[in-house]
Design a protein around this motif. Structure first.
Motif, PDB file in Angstrom:
ATOM      1  N   ALA A  68     -23.029  -6.933 -47.763  1.00  0.00           N
ATOM      2  CA  ALA A  68     -24.402  -7.334 -47.456  1.00  0.00           C
ATOM      3  C   ALA A  68     -24.971  -6.516 -46.295  1.00  0.00           C
ATOM      4  CB  ALA A  68     -24.452  -8.830 -47.135  1.00  0.00           C
ATOM      5  N   VAL A  69     -24.169  -6.257 -45.290  1.00  0.00           N
ATOM      6  CA  VAL A  69     -24.618  -5.451 -44.146  1.00  0.00           C
ATOM      7  C   VAL A  69     -24.928  -4.027 -44.599  1.00  0.00           C
ATOM      8  CG1 VAL A  69     -23.863  -4.422 -41.965  1.00  0.00           C
ATOM      9  CG2 VAL A  69     -23.522  -6.859 -42.375  1.00  0.00           C
ATOM     10  N   GLU A  70     -24.065  -3.457 -45.437  1.00  0.00           N
ATOM     11  CA  GLU A  70     -24.326  -2.112 -45.963  1.00  0.00           C
ATOM     12  C   GLU A  70     -25.633  -2.073 -46.749  1.00  0.00           C
ATOM     13  OE1 GLU A  70     -19.647  -0.781 -46.548  1.00  0.00           O
ATOM     14  OE2 GLU A  70     -20.842  -1.333 -48.292  1.00  0.00           O
ATOM     15  N   SER A  71     -25.815  -3.055 -47.607  1.00  0.00           N
ATOM     16  CA  SER A  71     -27.018  -3.101 -48.430  1.00  0.00           C
ATOM     17  C   SER A  71     -28.264  -3.334 -47.585  1.00  0.00           C
ATOM     18  CB  SER A  71     -26.904  -4.196 -49.490  1.00  0.00           C
ATOM     19  OG  SER A  71     -25.937  -3.837 -50.443  1.00  0.00           O
ATOM     20  N   LEU A  72     -28.153  -4.173 -46.571  1.00  0.00           N
ATOM     21  CA  LEU A  72     -29.291  -4.405 -45.687  1.00  0.00           C
ATOM     22  C   LEU A  72     -29.704  -3.113 -44.991  1.00  0.00           C
ATOM     23  CD1 LEU A  72     -31.339  -6.274 -44.362  1.00  0.00           C
ATOM     24  CD2 LEU A  72     -29.583  -6.877 -42.680  1.00  0.00           C
ATOM     25  N   GLY A  73     -28.742  -2.337 -44.559  1.00  0.00           N
ATOM     26  CA  GLY A  73     -29.047  -1.046 -43.944  1.00  0.00           C
ATOM     27  C   GLY A  73     -29.782  -0.128 -44.905  1.00  0.00           C
ATOM     28  N   ASP A  74     -29.330  -0.080 -46.165  1.00  0.00           N
ATOM     29  CA  ASP A  74     -29.997   0.750 -47.175  1.00  0.00           C
ATOM     30  C   ASP A  74     -31.424   0.272 -47.427  1.00  0.00           C
ATOM     31  OD1 ASP A  74     -27.707   2.288 -47.500  1.00  0.00           O
ATOM     32  OD2 ASP A  74     -27.065   1.243 -49.329  1.00  0.00           O
ATOM     33  N   VAL A  75     -31.593  -1.043 -47.575  1.00  0.00           N
ATOM     34  CA  VAL A  75     -32.911  -1.602 -47.875  1.00  0.00           C
ATOM     35  C   VAL A  75     -33.872  -1.372 -46.709  1.00  0.00           C
ATOM     36  CG1 VAL A  75     -34.147  -3.782 -48.265  1.00  0.00           C
ATOM     37  CG2 VAL A  75     -32.081  -3.268 -49.563  1.00  0.00           C
ATOM     38  N   LEU A  76     -33.396  -1.517 -45.487  1.00  0.00           N
ATOM     39  CA  LEU A  76     -34.255  -1.260 -44.328  1.00  0.00           C
ATOM     40  C   LEU A  76     -34.676   0.204 -44.274  1.00  0.00           C
ATOM     41  CD1 LEU A  76     -32.561  -3.434 -41.567  1.00  0.00           C
ATOM     42  CD2 LEU A  76     -34.794  -3.800 -42.643  1.00  0.00           C
ATOM     43  N   ARG A  77     -33.768   1.099 -44.602  1.00  0.00           N
ATOM     44  CA  ARG A  77     -34.094   2.534 -44.612  1.00  0.00           C
ATOM     45  C   ARG A  77     -35.167   2.825 -45.659  1.00  0.00           C
ATOM     46  NH1 ARG A  77     -31.373   6.377 -42.346  1.00  0.00           N
ATOM     47  NH2 ARG A  77     -31.812   8.510 -42.924  1.00  0.00           N
ATOM     48  N   VAL A  78     -35.046   2.211 -46.846  1.00  0.00           N
ATOM     49  CA  VAL A  78     -36.059   2.380 -47.886  1.00  0.00           C
ATOM     50  C   VAL A  78     -37.397   1.828 -47.392  1.00  0.00           C
ATOM     51  CG1 VAL A  78     -36.764   1.652 -50.203  1.00  0.00           C
ATOM     52  CG2 VAL A  78     -34.406   2.392 -49.800  1.00  0.00           C
ATOM     53  N   ALA A  79     -37.381   0.664 -46.761  1.00  0.00           N
ATOM     54  CA  ALA A  79     -38.621   0.056 -46.269  1.00  0.00           C
ATOM     55  C   ALA A  79     -39.287   0.932 -45.220  1.00  0.00           C
ATOM     56  CB  ALA A  79     -38.332  -1.331 -45.697  1.00  0.00           C
ATOM     57  N   VAL A  80     -38.507   1.469 -44.300  1.00  0.00           N
ATOM     58  CA  VAL A  80     -39.066   2.356 -43.272  1.00  0.00           C
ATOM     59  C   VAL A  80     -39.658   3.599 -43.913  1.00  0.00           C
ATOM     60  CG1 VAL A  80     -38.451   3.867 -41.338  1.00  0.00           C
ATOM     61  CG2 VAL A  80     -37.630   1.514 -41.376  1.00  0.00           C
ATOM     62  N   SER A  81     -38.926   4.192 -44.832  1.00  0.00           N
ATOM     63  CA  SER A  81     -39.399   5.397 -45.501  1.00  0.00           C
ATOM     64  C   SER A  81     -40.712   5.136 -46.238  1.00  0.00           C
ATOM     65  CB  SER A  81     -38.342   5.898 -46.490  1.00  0.00           C
ATOM     66  OG  SER A  81     -38.810   7.022 -47.201  1.00  0.00           O
ATOM     67  N   ARG A  82     -40.767   4.048 -46.970  1.00  0.00           N
ATOM     68  CA  ARG A  82     -41.979   3.741 -47.730  1.00  0.00           C
ATOM     69  C   ARG A  82     -43.124   3.370 -46.802  1.00  0.00           C
ATOM     70  NH1 ARG A  82     -39.650   0.768 -53.192  1.00  0.00           N
ATOM     71  NH2 ARG A  82     -38.448   2.586 -53.874  1.00  0.00           N
ATOM     72  N   GLY A  83     -42.827   2.669 -45.734  1.00  0.00           N
ATOM     73  CA  GLY A  83     -43.862   2.321 -44.770  1.00  0.00           C
ATOM     74  C   GLY A  83     -44.466   3.553 -44.119  1.00  0.00           C
ATOM     75  N   GLU A  84     -43.623   4.517 -43.799  1.00  0.00           N
ATOM     76  CA  GLU A  84     -44.122   5.757 -43.203  1.00  0.00           C
ATOM     77  C   GLU A  84     -44.993   6.517 -44.190  1.00  0.00           C
ATOM     78  OE1 GLU A  84     -40.626   7.816 -41.831  1.00  0.00           O
ATOM     79  OE2 GLU A  84     -40.474   6.567 -40.046  1.00  0.00           O
ATOM     80  N   ARG A  85     -44.625   6.501 -45.455  1.00  0.00           N
ATOM     81  CA  ARG A  85     -45.426   7.192 -46.465  1.00  0.00           C
ATOM     82  C   ARG A  85     -46.767   6.501 -46.689  1.00  0.00           C
ATOM     83  NH1 ARG A  85     -41.561   7.526 -51.226  1.00  0.00           N
ATOM     84  NH2 ARG A  85     -40.190   6.310 -49.932  1.00  0.00           N
ATOM     85  N   ILE A  86     -46.786   5.171 -46.634  1.00  0.00           N
ATOM     86  CA  ILE A  86     -48.045   4.423 -46.796  1.00  0.00           C
ATOM     87  C   ILE A  86     -48.989   4.757 -45.647  1.00  0.00           C
ATOM     88  CG2 ILE A  86     -49.054   2.120 -46.651  1.00  0.00           C
ATOM     89  CD1 ILE A  86     -46.602   1.138 -48.264  1.00  0.00           C
ATOM     90  N   ARG A  87     -48.445   4.846 -44.437  1.00  0.00           N
ATOM     91  CA  ARG A  87     -49.267   5.147 -43.258  1.00  0.00           C
ATOM     92  C   ARG A  87     -49.554   6.634 -43.115  1.00  0.00           C
ATOM     93  NH1 ARG A  87     -45.583   1.478 -41.174  1.00  0.00           N
ATOM     94  NH2 ARG A  87     -44.425   3.132 -40.173  1.00  0.00           N
ATOM     95  N   GLY A  88     -49.039   7.428 -44.024  1.00  0.00           N
ATOM     96  CA  GLY A  88     -49.287   8.856 -43.953  1.00  0.00           C
ATOM     97  C   GLY A  88     -48.316   9.582 -43.061  1.00  0.00           C
ATOM     98  N   GLY A  89     -47.177   8.959 -42.766  1.00  0.00           N
ATOM     99  CA  GLY A  89     -46.137   9.636 -41.972  1.00  0.00           C
ATOM    100  C   GLY A  89     -46.404   9.698 -40.492  1.00  0.00           C
TER     101      GLY A  89
END
Length: 91
Positions: A68-89
């Motif tokens: 679960a900790v490994e998966s949470l780390g992956d999901v947070l990384r995806v969320a950060v990446s997508r959030g940065e792309r939504i805001r234009g980086g």
């Protein structure tokens, strides 16, 4: 700049600089993100099953927590990446 769903040497973040969301590396990153999210769903389902099993031993609970900790780390990384792309980086 796109935060990629993997890290480089020493756990440092990897970034992709491209204006083409359909580039081969962008598509690979999209596929890996999708796989990470699907895996996280399976891990969550398994962890819930372990937590609802009164007979689950320490090993099972620890294994579920590690996954679960490994998966949470992956999901947070995806969320950060997508959030940065939504805001234009712009962070």
């Amino acid at each position: 700049m796109r935060l990629l769903p993997w890290t480089g040497a020493g756990g440092k973040p990897c970034y992709l600089s491209t204006d083409d969301p359909g580039s081969p590396l962008s598509r690979l990153a999209d596929d890996i993100e999708a796989a990470q999210l699907a895996c996280a769903e399976q891990v969550l389902e398994g962890a819930r099953a372990v937590l609802h099993d009164a007979k689950a031993g320490e090993h099972a609970v620890r294994f579920a927590l590690v996954r679960a900790v490994e998966s949470l780390g992956d999901v947070l990384r995806v969320a950060v990446s997508r959030g940065e792309r939504i805001r234009g980086g712009d962070g």
